[in-house]
Design a protein around this motif. Structure first.
Motif, mmCIF file in Angstrom:
data_model
loop_
_atom_site.group_PDB
_atom_site.id
_atom_site.type_symbol
_atom_site.label_atom_id
_atom_site.label_comp_id
_atom_site.label_asym_id
_atom_site.label_seq_id
_atom_site.Cartn_x
_atom_site.Cartn_y
_atom_site.Cartn_z
ATOM 1 N N LYS A 1 -10.539 -19.219 -3.730
ATOM 2 C CA LYS A 1 -10.238 -20.642 -3.529
ATOM 3 C C LYS A 1 -10.318 -21.029 -2.053
ATOM 4 C CE LYS A 1 -7.322 -20.968 -7.660
ATOM 5 N NZ LYS A 1 -5.946 -21.175 -8.195
ATOM 6 N N GLY A 2 -10.260 -20.021 -1.181
ATOM 7 C CA GLY A 2 -10.546 -20.250 0.230
ATOM 8 C C GLY A 2 -9.391 -20.707 1.098
ATOM 9 N N ASP A 3 -8.156 -20.753 0.559
ATOM 10 C CA ASP A 3 -7.036 -21.286 1.346
ATOM 11 C C ASP A 3 -5.964 -20.246 1.658
ATOM 12 O OD1 ASP A 3 -6.170 -21.003 -1.280
ATOM 13 O OD2 ASP A 3 -4.960 -22.836 -1.261
ATOM 14 N N VAL A 4 -6.264 -18.972 1.424
ATOM 15 C CA VAL A 4 -5.254 -17.918 1.593
ATOM 16 C C VAL A 4 -5.388 -17.292 2.984
ATOM 17 C CG1 VAL A 4 -4.384 -15.710 0.744
ATOM 18 C CG2 VAL A 4 -5.188 -17.433 -0.880
ATOM 19 N N CYS A 5 -4.305 -17.347 3.756
ATOM 20 C CA CYS A 5 -4.335 -16.757 5.095
ATOM 21 C C CYS A 5 -4.028 -15.269 5.067
ATOM 22 C CB CYS A 5 -3.366 -17.476 6.032
ATOM 23 S SG CYS A 5 -1.610 -17.225 5.684
ATOM 24 N N ALA A 6 -3.204 -14.834 4.103
ATOM 25 C CA ALA A 6 -2.767 -13.433 4.109
ATOM 26 C C ALA A 6 -2.405 -12.955 2.716
ATOM 27 C CB ALA A 6 -1.559 -13.259 5.027
ATOM 28 N N VAL A 7 -2.614 -11.670 2.517
ATOM 29 C CA VAL A 7 -2.052 -10.943 1.378
ATOM 30 C C VAL A 7 -1.080 -9.935 1.969
ATOM 31 C CG1 VAL A 7 -2.498 -9.317 -0.488
ATOM 32 C CG2 VAL A 7 -4.078 -11.217 -0.085
ATOM 33 N N ILE A 8 0.165 -9.934 1.487
ATOM 34 C CA ILE A 8 1.172 -9.006 1.976
ATOM 35 C C ILE A 8 1.625 -8.116 0.825
ATOM 36 C CG2 ILE A 8 3.061 -10.679 1.661
ATOM 37 C CD1 ILE A 8 4.361 -9.392 4.179
ATOM 38 N N VAL A 9 1.709 -6.813 1.090
ATOM 39 C CA VAL A 9 2.035 -5.879 0.019
ATOM 40 C C VAL A 9 2.789 -4.676 0.571
ATOM 41 C CG1 VAL A 9 -0.153 -4.576 0.161
ATOM 42 C CG2 VAL A 9 1.082 -4.686 -2.012
ATOM 43 N N GLU A 10 3.737 -4.177 -0.215
ATOM 44 C CA GLU A 10 4.372 -2.887 0.035
ATOM 45 C C GLU A 10 3.576 -1.828 -0.733
ATOM 46 O OE1 GLU A 10 9.016 -3.432 -0.336
ATOM 47 O OE2 GLU A 10 7.954 -4.801 -1.679
ATOM 48 N N PHE A 11 3.240 -0.747 -0.088
ATOM 49 C CA PHE A 11 2.504 0.314 -0.769
ATOM 50 C C PHE A 11 3.429 1.159 -1.640
ATOM 51 C CE2 PHE A 11 -0.359 -1.208 2.333
ATOM 52 C CZ PHE A 11 -1.613 -1.047 1.766
ATOM 53 N N ILE A 12 4.699 1.142 -1.335
ATOM 54 C CA ILE A 12 5.750 1.627 -2.236
ATOM 55 C C ILE A 12 6.825 0.554 -2.202
ATOM 56 C CG2 ILE A 12 7.372 3.480 -2.794
ATOM 57 C CD1 ILE A 12 5.791 5.262 -0.804
ATOM 58 N N GLN A 13 7.111 -0.061 -3.331
ATOM 59 C CA GLN A 13 8.105 -1.124 -3.328
ATOM 60 C C GLN A 13 9.497 -0.523 -3.129
ATOM 61 O OE1 GLN A 13 7.366 -3.369 -6.980
ATOM 62 N NE2 GLN A 13 6.145 -4.832 -5.802
ATOM 63 N N GLY A 14 10.251 -1.087 -2.186
ATOM 64 C CA GLY A 14 11.568 -0.572 -1.889
ATOM 65 C C GLY A 14 12.623 -1.172 -2.790
ATOM 66 N N VAL A 15 13.093 -2.363 -2.451
ATOM 67 C CA VAL A 15 14.105 -3.049 -3.241
ATOM 68 C C VAL A 15 13.661 -3.214 -4.690
ATOM 69 C CG1 VAL A 15 15.360 -5.234 -3.513
ATOM 70 C CG2 VAL A 15 15.056 -4.234 -1.236
ATOM 71 N N GLY A 16 12.351 -3.383 -4.893
ATOM 72 C CA GLY A 16 11.829 -3.600 -6.238
ATOM 73 C C GLY A 16 11.981 -2.418 -7.180
ATOM 74 N N GLY A 17 12.114 -1.210 -6.636
ATOM 75 C CA GLY A 17 12.354 -0.070 -7.515
ATOM 76 C C GLY A 17 11.321 1.026 -7.451
ATOM 77 N N LEU A 18 10.626 1.183 -6.319
ATOM 78 C CA LEU A 18 9.724 2.313 -6.051
ATOM 79 C C LEU A 18 8.429 2.278 -6.846
ATOM 80 C CD1 LEU A 18 10.998 4.105 -3.869
ATOM 81 C CD2 LEU A 18 12.784 3.272 -5.383
ATOM 82 N N ASP A 19 8.028 1.115 -7.323
ATOM 83 C CA ASP A 19 6.743 1.012 -8.016
ATOM 84 C C ASP A 19 5.599 1.012 -7.010
ATOM 85 O OD1 ASP A 19 7.675 0.925 -10.670
ATOM 86 O OD2 ASP A 19 8.197 -1.185 -10.441
ATOM 87 N N GLN A 20 4.416 1.480 -7.461
ATOM 88 C CA GLN A 20 3.213 1.515 -6.639
ATOM 89 C C GLN A 20 2.035 1.039 -7.476
ATOM 90 O OE1 GLN A 20 2.909 5.424 -4.328
ATOM 91 N NE2 GLN A 20 4.399 5.947 -5.910
#
Length: 376
Positions: free
Chosen positions: A166-185
């Motif tokens: 769509k052309g309007d996204v400045c950034a993608v942010i990601v945890e490579f191991i989710q912390g608070v979320g519960g250690l999912d990858q």
């Protein structure tokens, strides 16, 4: 005046700590397998850390970023040497939330766009943009919700591609191991395609290594398990072993301009020597090697306990998943067995985030206590 009551507190009052143990006001010893949210990386009160801060504060504790501070350059060089992230630039701040806030701001400056893609169960901090990209509506105030954010499922690369095009996204942010979320990858293919899609669509790829960085994953950074090159890497938690410090590593394709980022306390003299002492201990004591050895040993024992349905994460950023919510188990561990552990937004996951110098004796102490707590 009272303290603003926003934290549910355990009835424990630590007054001192050494190595992997914390001592309360009654001199009760607690095994610390949580490190104050993964902050304690080299153990409490490490002598090299204490000496470095003591010597620095006796000379100069603080001056602003209006003057030269060679300690910042020394810290940048040491991070580059140990991480292998060649030619990145370092901007220093005070916390993980600030690191992600500055990363998102920089991405918007660089691309002249404003929308961000983040992922379900992600946690990136509590400041304005950082909390907006966090998947928890309960902590997002209306002023934060004005940010343009799209939250997608991990591993759904088609949805990411559709949004990026769509052309309007400045950034993608990601945890490579989710912390608070519960250690999912997510899987390797997702992460690596995500990197390629960002580069094809003038979007900056932000690796949130606030919790997973500094060796906790078994590599210096968790993204190093994959074939990709982040544009910005956010760091904090274990970076200062308890002293407030955070930062972002910035790819050389992003040009600095006076005034685009700034901070009063970020990169102060005490923070820099704290950061340098942590890196020195990680290197001298071979702590990343210890992370991998202790992780394998921990998981081997965990796999023998039938109540543990899944072991999640990498290195010493681990989660034990049960088929019941673990709040009462955590209380048993802290009050009856004197062991600190962590929870997650996945209420069935017990988080394990010990100092990186944990040894087999500590692991056995934990599992003996865990089995006893599960049997009662």
């Amino acid at each position: 005046m009272s303290v603003f009551n926003v934290y549910p507190l355990y009835e424990v009052t630590p007054v001192s700590a050494k190595g992997i143990y914390v001592y309360d006001k009654n001199n009760t010893e607690y095994l610390d397998l949580y490190g104050g949210h993964a902050v304690i990386s080299i153990g409490h009160s490490h002598p090299k850390y204490v000496e470095a801060i003591t010597n620095q504060v006796a000379k100069l504790g603080f001056y602003s970023n209006a003057v030269q501070n060679p300690l910042q350059e020394e810290l940048a060089a040491k991070i580059e040497s140990l991480s292998g992230c060649k030619d990145y630039a370092l901007f220093l701040c005070n916390s993980g939330a600030e690191a992600n806030e500055n990363a998102l701001k920089l991405a918007s400056f660089k691309t002249n766009k404003s929308r961000v893609i983040a992922f379900k169960n992600g946690f990136h901090g509590r400041t304005s943009a950082a909390v907006a990209v966090t998947d928890n509506a309960a902590i997002i105030a209306p002023i934060n919700a004005q940010q343009e954010v799209t939250i997608l499922e991990l591993n759904d690369i088609k949805s990411v591609q559709r949004e990026l095009e769509k052309g309007d996204v400045c950034a993608v942010i990601v945890e490579f191991i989710q912390g608070v979320g519960g250690l999912d990858q997510a899987n390797a293919a997702f992460f690596e395609q995500l990197d390629l899609l960002c580069k094809a669509n003038n979007t900056l790829f932000i690796a949130d290594e606030v919790q997973s960085g500094y060796g906790r994953s078994g590599k210096f950074f968790a993204f190093q398990y994959y074939k990709l090159t982040p544009d910005i890497i956010s760091i904090a938690k274990g970076m200062g072993n308890g002293f407030p410090i955070g930062g972002i590593l910035i790819h050389p394709s992003i040009e600095a301009k006076f005034g685009m980022l700034g901070t009063t306390f970020g990169g102060n003299h005490l923070a820099c020597v704290a950061g340098l002492s942590v890196l020195t201990v990680i290197e001298d004591d071979h702590l990343i090697e210890n992370v991998n050895e202790m992780s394998a040993y921990f998981i081997k024992i965990a796999n023998t306990i039938p109540q543990i349905k899944k072991t999640k994460g990498r290195g010493l950023m681990l989660g034990l998943e049960f088929d019941f919510e673990v709040a009462n188990l955590r209380k048993k561990l802290i009050y009856e067995h004197h062991i600190f552990t962590g929870g997650a937004s996945n209420k069935k996951v017990l988080r394990i985030l010990p100092p990186l110098n944990i040894d087999k004796e500590h692991i056995h102490q934990f599992f003996d206590a865990l089995v006893a707590a599960l049997d009662n």
